[in-house]
Design a protein around this motif. Structure first.
Motif, PDB file in Angstrom:
ATOM      1  N   SER B  40       0.826  -1.200   0.000  1.00  0.00           N
ATOM      2  CA  SER B  40       0.000   0.000   0.000  1.00  0.00           C
ATOM      3  C   SER B  40       0.864   1.256   0.000  1.00  0.00           C
ATOM      4  O   SER B  40       1.864   1.322   0.706  1.00  0.00           O
ATOM      5  N   GLY B  41       0.480   2.198  -0.837  1.00  0.00           N
ATOM      6  CA  GLY B  41       1.170   3.487  -0.838  1.00  0.00           C
ATOM      7  C   GLY B  41       2.422   3.526  -1.687  1.00  0.00           C
ATOM      8  O   GLY B  41       3.156   4.497  -1.665  1.00  0.00           O
ATOM      9  N   LYS B  44       1.165   2.575  -7.028  1.00  0.00           N
ATOM     10  CA  LYS B  44       0.527   1.812  -8.108  1.00  0.00           C
ATOM     11  C   LYS B  44      -0.631   2.594  -8.719  1.00  0.00           C
ATOM     12  O   LYS B  44      -0.712   2.770  -9.941  1.00  0.00           O
ATOM     13  N   THR B  45      -1.563   3.053  -7.841  1.00  0.00           N
ATOM     14  CA  THR B  45      -2.733   3.758  -8.349  1.00  0.00           C
ATOM     15  C   THR B  45      -2.320   5.013  -9.104  1.00  0.00           C
ATOM     16  O   THR B  45      -2.863   5.331 -10.159  1.00  0.00           O
ATOM     17  N   THR B  46      -1.338   5.723  -8.553  1.00  0.00           N
ATOM     18  CA  THR B  46      -0.894   6.948  -9.207  1.00  0.00           C
ATOM     19  C   THR B  46      -0.383   6.639 -10.612  1.00  0.00           C
ATOM     20  O   THR B  46      -0.715   7.345 -11.573  1.00  0.00           O
TER      21      THR B  46
HETATM   22  N1  LIG Z   1      -3.456  13.702  -4.433  1.00  0.00           N
HETATM   23  C1  LIG Z   1      -2.464  13.346  -3.599  1.00  0.00           C
HETATM   24  N2  LIG Z   1      -1.937  14.256  -2.751  1.00  0.00           N
HETATM   25  C2  LIG Z   1      -0.931  13.914  -1.915  1.00  0.00           C
HETATM   26  N3  LIG Z   1      -0.387  12.691  -1.846  1.00  0.00           N
HETATM   27  C3  LIG Z   1      -0.876  11.732  -2.657  1.00  0.00           C
HETATM   28  C4  LIG Z   1      -1.931  12.003  -3.572  1.00  0.00           C
HETATM   29  N4  LIG Z   1      -2.206  10.863  -4.247  1.00  0.00           N
HETATM   30  C5  LIG Z   1      -1.369   9.942  -3.755  1.00  0.00           C
HETATM   31  N5  LIG Z   1      -0.550  10.444  -2.804  1.00  0.00           N
HETATM   32  C6  LIG Z   1       0.500   9.719  -2.063  1.00  0.00           C
HETATM   33  O1  LIG Z   1       1.284   9.040  -2.992  1.00  0.00           O
HETATM   34  C7  LIG Z   1       1.633   7.747  -2.511  1.00  0.00           C
HETATM   35  C8  LIG Z   1       1.204   6.686  -3.530  1.00  0.00           C
HETATM   36  O2  LIG Z   1      -0.226   6.660  -3.601  1.00  0.00           O
HETATM   37  P1  LIG Z   1      -1.017   5.577  -4.464  1.00  0.00           P
HETATM   38  O3  LIG Z   1      -2.448   5.864  -4.299  1.00  0.00           O
HETATM   39  O4  LIG Z   1      -0.479   5.560  -5.833  1.00  0.00           O
HETATM   40  O5  LIG Z   1      -0.638   4.235  -3.693  1.00  0.00           O
HETATM   41  P2  LIG Z   1      -1.094   2.747  -4.016  1.00  0.00           P
HETATM   42  O6  LIG Z   1       0.142   2.007  -4.337  1.00  0.00           O
HETATM   43  O7  LIG Z   1      -2.189   2.727  -5.008  1.00  0.00           O
HETATM   44  O8  LIG Z   1      -1.616   2.281  -2.593  1.00  0.00           O
HETATM   45  P3  LIG Z   1      -2.907   1.396  -2.221  1.00  0.00           P
HETATM   46  O9  LIG Z   1      -2.498  -0.035  -2.369  1.00  0.00           O
HETATM   47  O10 LIG Z   1      -3.117   1.738  -0.791  1.00  0.00           O
HETATM   48  O11 LIG Z   1      -4.014   1.807  -3.106  1.00  0.00           O
HETATM   49  C9  LIG Z   1       0.973   7.585  -1.183  1.00  0.00           C
HETATM   50  O12 LIG Z   1       1.948   7.800  -0.178  1.00  0.00           O
HETATM   51  C10 LIG Z   1      -0.058   8.658  -1.148  1.00  0.00           C
HETATM   52  O13 LIG Z   1      -0.195   9.126   0.158  1.00  0.00           O
END
Ligand SMILES: Nc1ncnc2c1ncn2[C@@H]1O[C@H](COP(=O)(O)OP(=O)(O)OP(=O)(O)O)[C@@H](O)[C@H]1O
Ligand SMILES: [Mg+2]
Lengths: 591, 370
Positions: B40-41, B44-46
């Motif tokens: 998590s974090g 990936k989603t980004t």
């Molecule tokens: N709009 C935003 N503003 C500030 N920080 C952000 C924003 N979007 C994402 N982040 C930060 O960027 C990092 C990556 O976020 P992301 O959502 O891509 O994680 P992830 O791998 O999809 O996690 P998960 O498995 O929990 O969905 C995280 O630390 C998150 O807090």
């Protein structure tokens, strides 16, 4: 802010919870007594006055109380009211224009503000959020009077200023018109509607719009096909609630509408009770109230329907960040100016004119006047025992009714959610109904009831406490919403651990409910503190409250004293508003 | 088909700049199933949202089907609605004011030029049939279960046969049983529609089972990228090894090195294992020997062969079809799987037989150096 609704998801969850706790055996005698007392009290506070009102509408002659010697069953009242062409030619059209006009104004301003704060990259959003709520500090009656200070045709400050430019010796603007009423009323309700709208805008799941974007819809298509339809029920519900509140307003129609000779429904009832010459016309007032009540309840049901739909639409998930906000770009300056103009007319000018008038009277402010400052407004007030009586009355009434209603609210909510008591649906419905009862009707109905009941409360503070205590909806709904989030097993665990029912309630339920209890108490306290209509109808020398006293001072031409009183009211409310801000108005999910 | 180069995305926040993605590059071939896997974090989603066009990258370049869709250095950014991709959101994002059919038909309805009513209906029904939901076409979207929402979201994503399908943890909102079932279903569906797919998950079993290629992400970067088996068998570092299926790790010192191999003495002199070594590891170096539970054979009498490690039983936990054993080697706990018929008392002596070909050796991290 929690929306107030009759059924929907809550009811489904409650059905599930109830099915589980079927045959709940731990309530015991003490528990059932508490439940019985609260239920009877709730039914009495709401249905007692209402049934007297219904009866009164059919009893005559109209200047007698329904059960006074000589009163008999009759249709005269209904005939006198509903066969009167004045009702259809003047009162109803006026009411419609006034209500629709102010609600449209309220809605337009509140929507723009909510949209700017929630969906755009407006700078200083949190500060703006607070500023918009500022006018909540001023009770409606105070706000209406400050509008007169500002826009009275001869002496109103804005007119004095404008005449420097356009000349003439009166006008050009006149608050004592339908337009003036709409302006004063419309602006006054903005904070409340803003609160509901911004909550609705915030609760929309941003991926709904993103999914449309991904599906190939242009931004405009997305707004038309997804954003608006999803938001619609959440936006319409506050609109309906605003209509209901505007319809029942007495302050603006009385303070501004009366001199303007614009009569509406709510003042019609008021004037039947306070005629210039005759005795109060109880029967006629009750007959007018009937139609009013029907409108109120219809609006309430519509509101409930919309809220249920909005609830089923709410799909916010905990995950993820807010969507990209709409970039204002070159619209930033106009947006900020809009907020400044709103703040100027809704908070800054009314506040300033009130404080100024309390020191200098009605005169247009100038530096020359500064030397003529007089504290007489306040001295007169502080030396007047009636002022202190009004202060204590106001606090007593607001505190006791808030306590009573909050207590009943908890018990009702718990009973509705956690027991299978037959008739709990009735409790639920009746407590929700209280939202649709206009204050002017509650005042009138209480008057009829306590004038008829020989228990000697009429004319005392007690009658106000009883009359105020019908507003069950807020407390019940707030408590119910948070009870839904407290798993019934938490209570059962206490029961298994050996706790009696009252112990469980005291040591488990109440502590967990504290935030919503504080919220509903503070909200009810504020409503009670600002209340004008009920105490104005039920007033007597002994039970005057601050808002009524201010109105009387203003009517008697004691401008400075009235302004000092208004300032004092605001000063009293400020600390409570901060409590409210902390518990109720906090923006969940700030950015 | 999809090419992501040096992708970076950072967010300014009140507490400073958050670097969500810090330089990610990968390529997805036409028709293949590519998974971004990570905790998590990790970003990936980004990354996925940048590919979708819902986020603007701060740096890097994204190419879909030979067309550059995002390249901030050259001021190129094609918004999502012009990219022709389908996406299933983590929350499904089913529009509550429409029924199932309208939800699925939407991407066709907003298309320009708009296809005929009949065609829209036929194609939406076809997509619904694919996910087995045609009988619920008229159902209101607010009355769907989690699994049904997931199917509708999928039908909506593929209805206009997009070039690229993006799936953001589509199974994470379902409960465990349903998740397993939907995993197979989803795999089958993706194979049937034959659309290039970029999948995001933090579940290693999902990633390994479904993908043609996996990229393991950590802290905004790709740690390793390759076919599932290669990544599983030959993790490039301990993070990847640990993230994909609970690897065991034993500290050891290289006693002597001979050509491509060397003997590693397990800490506490618990045994010696003859392992293949990378060039940069020398005699006397501290290393970590990493191996999977299924590659550790446990016996209760010492065998004749080498590559054994002496251990003692910490506990055995009977789990039905197999027994999970926790053994102590020095202070380290090693997990392995036993046949359920095996019983042993805590404290009993045991030997772990390692297969050097299935061990991976990493130079020990500096803080482990003694
Ligand atoms: N709009 C935003 N503003 C500030 N920080 C952000 C924003 N979007 C994402 N982040 C930060 O960027 C990092 C990556 O976020 P992301 O959502 O891509 O994680 P992830 O791998 O999809 O996690 P998960 O498995 O929990 O969905 C995280 O630390 C998150 O807090
Ligand atoms: Mg994610």
């Amino acid at each position: 802010m929690t929306q107030i609704t009759l059924a929907g998801d809550i009811q489904r969850a409650q059905a599930r919870a109830a099915a589980k706790s079927e045959g709940r055996g731990d309530i015991g005698l003490a528990g059932w007594i508490v439940i019985a007392v609260a239920s009877v009290a709730a039914l009495y506070f709401i249905l007692g006055p209402l049934s007297m009102l219904l009866t009164a509408a059919f009893r005559g002659p109209q200047d007698l109380l329904p059960f006074e010697d000589g009163a008999h069953w009759t249709l005269d009242n209904l005939a006198a009211v509903y066969l009167d062409r004045n009702l259809y030619r003047v009162i109803i059209p006026n009411t419609l224009i006034f209500t629709i006009g102010s609600v449209m104004l309220t809605f337009a301003v509140a929507f723009i503000l909510a949209w700017l704060v929630e969906r755009t990259d407006l700078p200083w959003r949190n500060a703006v959020y607070t500023i918009v709520l500022f006018p909540l500090l001023m009770p409606g009656i105070v706000l209406s009077i400050t509008w007169i200070f500002l826009l009275a045709p001869n002496t109103g400050w804005i007119n004095v200023l404008l005449r420097n430019v356009v000349g003439g010796n009166t006008g050009p603007l006149n608050i004592f018109t339908m337009g003036g009423m709409i302006l004063a009323q419309g602006i006054g309700l903005v904070p409340f509607v803003f609160l509901l709208l911004s909550a609705a805008l915030r609760s929309m799941n941003p991926s709904l719009e993103e999914a449309s974007n991904i599906a190939g819809a242009s931004p405009l298509q997305t707004i038309l096909r997804v954003t608006l339809p999803v938001l619609l029920p959440g936006l319409l519900a506050p609109l309906i609630l605003a209509t209901l509140i505007t319809l029942e307003q007495v302050e603006t129609p009385l303070v501004i509408g009366f001199p303007a000779r614009v009569n509406v429904f709510s003042t019609r009832i008021y004037f039947e009770l306070n005629p210039d010459s005759d005795l109060p016309a109880y029967g006629k007032a009750a007959a007018v109230a009937l139609l009013f009540l029907v409108c109120g309840i219809l609006l309430l049901l519509l509101y409930n329907h919309l809220i249920r739909r909005a609830e089923s639409f709410v799909t916010v998930t905990g995950k993820g960040f807010r969507p990209a906000r709409f970039a204002l770009g070159r619209w930033r300056l106009p947006a900020l100016s809009f907020i400044v103009v709103y703040a100027l007319f809704a908070a800054v000018l009314p506040g300033f004119v009130l404080i100024w008038a309390s020191f200098f009277g009605y005169a247009f402010p100038s530096f020359g006047l500064l030397s003529s400052i007089s504290f007489n407004g306040y001295f007169d007030l502080f030396n007047n025992p009636r002022f202190w009586l009004a202060v204590s009355n106001t606090f007593i009434v607001a505190l006791s009714s808030a306590s009573i209603v909050t207590f009943i609210g908890i018990v009702l909510a718990w009973t509705i959610m956690r027991t299978r008591l037959p008739g709990r649906a009735v409790l639920d419905f009746v407590s929700f109904l209280s939202l649709g009862i206009p204050a002017v009707i509650a005042g009138l109905a209480s008057m009829l009831l306590y004038l008829s009941l020989p228990i000697g409360v009429y004319g005392t503070v007690m009658v106000l406490v009883l009359a105020y205590s019908y507003r069950m909806a807020v407390a019940t709904r707030l408590t119910r919403a948070s009870l839904m989030q407290i798993h019934a097993e938490l209570e059962e665990a206490s029961s298994v651990a050996g706790g009696q029912w009252l112990t469980t309630i005291r040591r488990i339920v109440l502590p967990l409910l504290t935030p919503s209890l504080v919220a509903s108490f503070v909200l009810l306290f504020i409503i009670g503190f600002r209340e004008f209509t009920i105490p104005a109808i039920l007033q007597s020398p002994d039970n005057q409250v601050l808002s009524v006293m201010m109105w009387q001072a203003f009517q008697a031409g004691k401008t400075q004293q009235a302004a000092a009183l208004g300032t004092m009211i605001v000063l009293f409310v400020i600390p409570v508003i901060f409590g409210l801000r902390r518990f109720v108005l906090a923006r969940d999910g700030k950015d | 088909m999809l090419k992501v180069e040096e992708l970076e995305r950072s967010y300014p926040t009140p507490d400073g700049i958050v670097h969500a993605v810090r330089g990610v590059s990968f390529e997805v071939e036409q028709g293949s199933f590519f998974t971004l896997l990570g905790p998590s974090g990790c970003g990936k989603t980004t990354t996925l949202r940048c590919v979708a066009g819902l986020e603007q990258p701060t740096h890097g370049r994204i190419t879909i089907d030979n067309a550059v869709v995002a390249d901030p250095a050259n001021g190129i950014f094609i918004p999502a609605f012009k990219r022709d991709v389908g996406m299933v959101f983590q929350s499904y994002a089913i529009w509550p004011h429409m029924n199932v059919l309208d939800n699925v038909a939407y991407p066709l309805v907003v298309r320009k030029p708009r296809p005929s009513k009949q065609e829209i209906r036929d194609r939406a029904m076809e997509a619904l049939r694919l996910v087995g939901m045609e009988s619920l076409a008229a159902r209101s979207a607010t009355k769907l279960s989690g699994g049904q929402q997931q199917r509708v979201a999928f039908a909506r994503a593929i209805v206009r046969h997009p070039k690229l399908l993006l799936l953001d943890e589509p199974l994470s909102n379902l409960d465990a049983k349903l998740r397993e079932q939907m995993r197979y279903e989803l795999q089958e569906l993706v194979a049937r529609v034959a659309i290039t797919t970029l999948y995001v998950t933090h579940d290693q079993a999902e990633a390994l089972a479904m993908s043609d290629a996996v990229a393991v992400m950590s802290d905004g970067l790709i740690a390793q990228c390759g076919p599932p088996r290669a990544v599983y068998d030959k993790p490039v570092n301990e993070f990847v090894a640990g993230f994909l299926g609970g690897a065991n790790s034993l500290g050891a010192t290289i006693a002597d090195r001979d050509g491509g191999r060397g003997s590693a003495v397990i800490d506490g002199n618990a045994g010696t294992v003859n392992v293949p070594l990378a060039d940069h590891i020398r005699s006397g170096d501290r290393v970590e020997i990493v191996f999977r539970p299924e590659d550790a054979q446990v016996t209760f009498v010492p065998g004749a062969a080498g590559d054994q490690v002496r251990a003692s039983v910490l506990r055995l936990s009977f789990q039905g079809g197999l027994t999970e054993s926790h053994l102590k080697v020095g202070d380290t706990v090693v997990r392995s799987m036993l046949h359920p018929s095996v019983v042993a008392e805590p404290g009993a002596e045991a030997w772990i037989q390692l297969n050097p070909a299935r061990c991976v050796i990493f130079a020990a991290r500096p803080r482990d150096q003694q």
